[in-house]
Design a protein around this motif. Sequence first.
Motif, PDB file in Angstrom:
ATOM      1  N   ALA A   1       0.902  -1.213   0.117  1.00  0.00           N
ATOM      2  CA  ALA A   1      -0.169  -0.079  -0.123  1.00  0.00           C
ATOM      3  C   ALA A   1       0.939   1.162  -0.119  1.00  0.00           C
ATOM      4  O   ALA A   1       0.544   2.167  -0.775  1.00  0.00           O
ATOM      5  N   LYS A   2       1.801   1.380   0.755  1.00  0.00           N
ATOM      6  CA  LYS A   2       2.821   2.242   0.649  1.00  0.00           C
ATOM      7  C   LYS A   2       3.521   2.506  -0.757  1.00  0.00           C
ATOM      8  O   LYS A   2       3.570   3.650  -1.139  1.00  0.00           O
TER       9      LYS A   2
ATOM     10  N   PHE B   1       0.859   4.346  -3.059  1.00  0.00           N
ATOM     11  CA  PHE B   1       0.579   5.525  -2.878  1.00  0.00           C
ATOM     12  C   PHE B   1       1.705   6.423  -3.086  1.00  0.00           C
ATOM     13  O   PHE B   1       1.573   7.365  -3.518  1.00  0.00           O
TER      14      PHE B   1
ATOM     15  N   LEU C   1       1.882   7.078  -6.666  1.00  0.00           N
ATOM     16  CA  LEU C   1       1.035   8.182  -6.994  1.00  0.00           C
ATOM     17  C   LEU C   1       1.533   9.340  -6.678  1.00  0.00           C
ATOM     18  O   LEU C   1       1.181  10.397  -7.593  1.00  0.00           O
TER      19      LEU C   1
ATOM     20  N   MET D   1       2.798  10.501  -3.427  1.00  0.00           N
ATOM     21  CA  MET D   1       2.347  10.851  -1.996  1.00  0.00           C
ATOM     22  C   MET D   1       3.707  10.663  -1.416  1.00  0.00           C
ATOM     23  O   MET D   1       4.595   9.637  -1.832  1.00  0.00           O
TER      24      MET D   1
ATOM     25  N   LEU E   1       1.012   9.389   4.817  1.00  0.00           N
ATOM     26  CA  LEU E   1       1.546   9.973   3.528  1.00  0.00           C
ATOM     27  C   LEU E   1       0.817  11.236   3.290  1.00  0.00           C
ATOM     28  O   LEU E   1      -0.427  11.601   3.685  1.00  0.00           O
TER      29      LEU E   1
ATOM     30  N   THR F   1       0.127  14.495   0.231  1.00  0.00           N
ATOM     31  CA  THR F   1      -0.073  14.888  -1.102  1.00  0.00           C
ATOM     32  C   THR F   1       1.219  16.183  -1.204  1.00  0.00           C
ATOM     33  O   THR F   1       1.586  16.426  -0.077  1.00  0.00           O
TER      34      THR F   1
ATOM     35  N   VAL G   1      -3.114  10.396   3.705  1.00  0.00           N
ATOM     36  CA  VAL G   1      -3.792   9.148   3.986  1.00  0.00           C
ATOM     37  C   VAL G   1      -2.978   8.515   4.793  1.00  0.00           C
ATOM     38  O   VAL G   1      -1.636   8.451   5.032  1.00  0.00           O
TER      39      VAL G   1
ATOM     40  N   PHE H   1      -7.940  11.942  -6.512  1.00  0.00           N
ATOM     41  CA  PHE H   1      -6.700  12.732  -6.549  1.00  0.00           C
ATOM     42  C   PHE H   1      -6.620  13.340  -7.851  1.00  0.00           C
ATOM     43  O   PHE H   1      -6.927  13.013  -8.942  1.00  0.00           O
TER      44      PHE H   1
ATOM     45  N   LEU I   1       0.877   3.161 -11.882  1.00  0.00           N
ATOM     46  CA  LEU I   1       0.153   2.357 -10.949  1.00  0.00           C
ATOM     47  C   LEU I   1       0.246   0.860 -11.179  1.00  0.00           C
ATOM     48  O   LEU I   1      -0.028   0.057 -10.312  1.00  0.00           O
TER      49      LEU I   1
ATOM     50  N   ILE J   1      -9.234   4.430  -6.153  1.00  0.00           N
ATOM     51  CA  ILE J   1      -8.795   5.882  -5.825  1.00  0.00           C
ATOM     52  C   ILE J   1      -9.291   6.365  -7.262  1.00  0.00           C
ATOM     53  O   ILE J   1      -9.541   5.749  -8.262  1.00  0.00           O
TER      54      ILE J   1
END
Length: 146
Positions: A19-20, A23, A26, A28, A57, A59, A66, A96, A108, A139
Amino acid sequence: MTLQRMDNVLIVVDDLEAAKAFFAELGMELEGETTVEGPSVDSTVGLKGVRADIAMLRTPDGHGRVELSKFHTPPAIRAEPESAPSNALGIRRIMFAVEDIEDVVARLRTHGAELVGEIAQYEDSYRLCFVRGPEGIIIGLAEQLS
């Protein structure tokens, strides 16, 4: 008015590293990581014996956050199917703003993400899509058109 801002959105995950990475890809930025436990955590979340790893995290503009949380005790439970449709009750996605929607989707995808539908154009204003990432997290991506 008492509301100052929305601080963060919590997403409970089983694979914190995946998950880290999703993001981070993305865009973050990892703000910090820690393990939480103890009476104050138990009281806040309404569970007993909580021990969880969290990663915060943010933006790039520093305004949106998040929080990813991996519960060790008590173990996390799945409340709905991982592939729940976009019209399932509850929080369905976080949106986002991005600059190049195709590039973001391609990056992604290297983290296992899949388009929920397709990249669509809304009038002359936006290109939009939903992407399902690790743990079934959805997302939304929005590219504003000039």
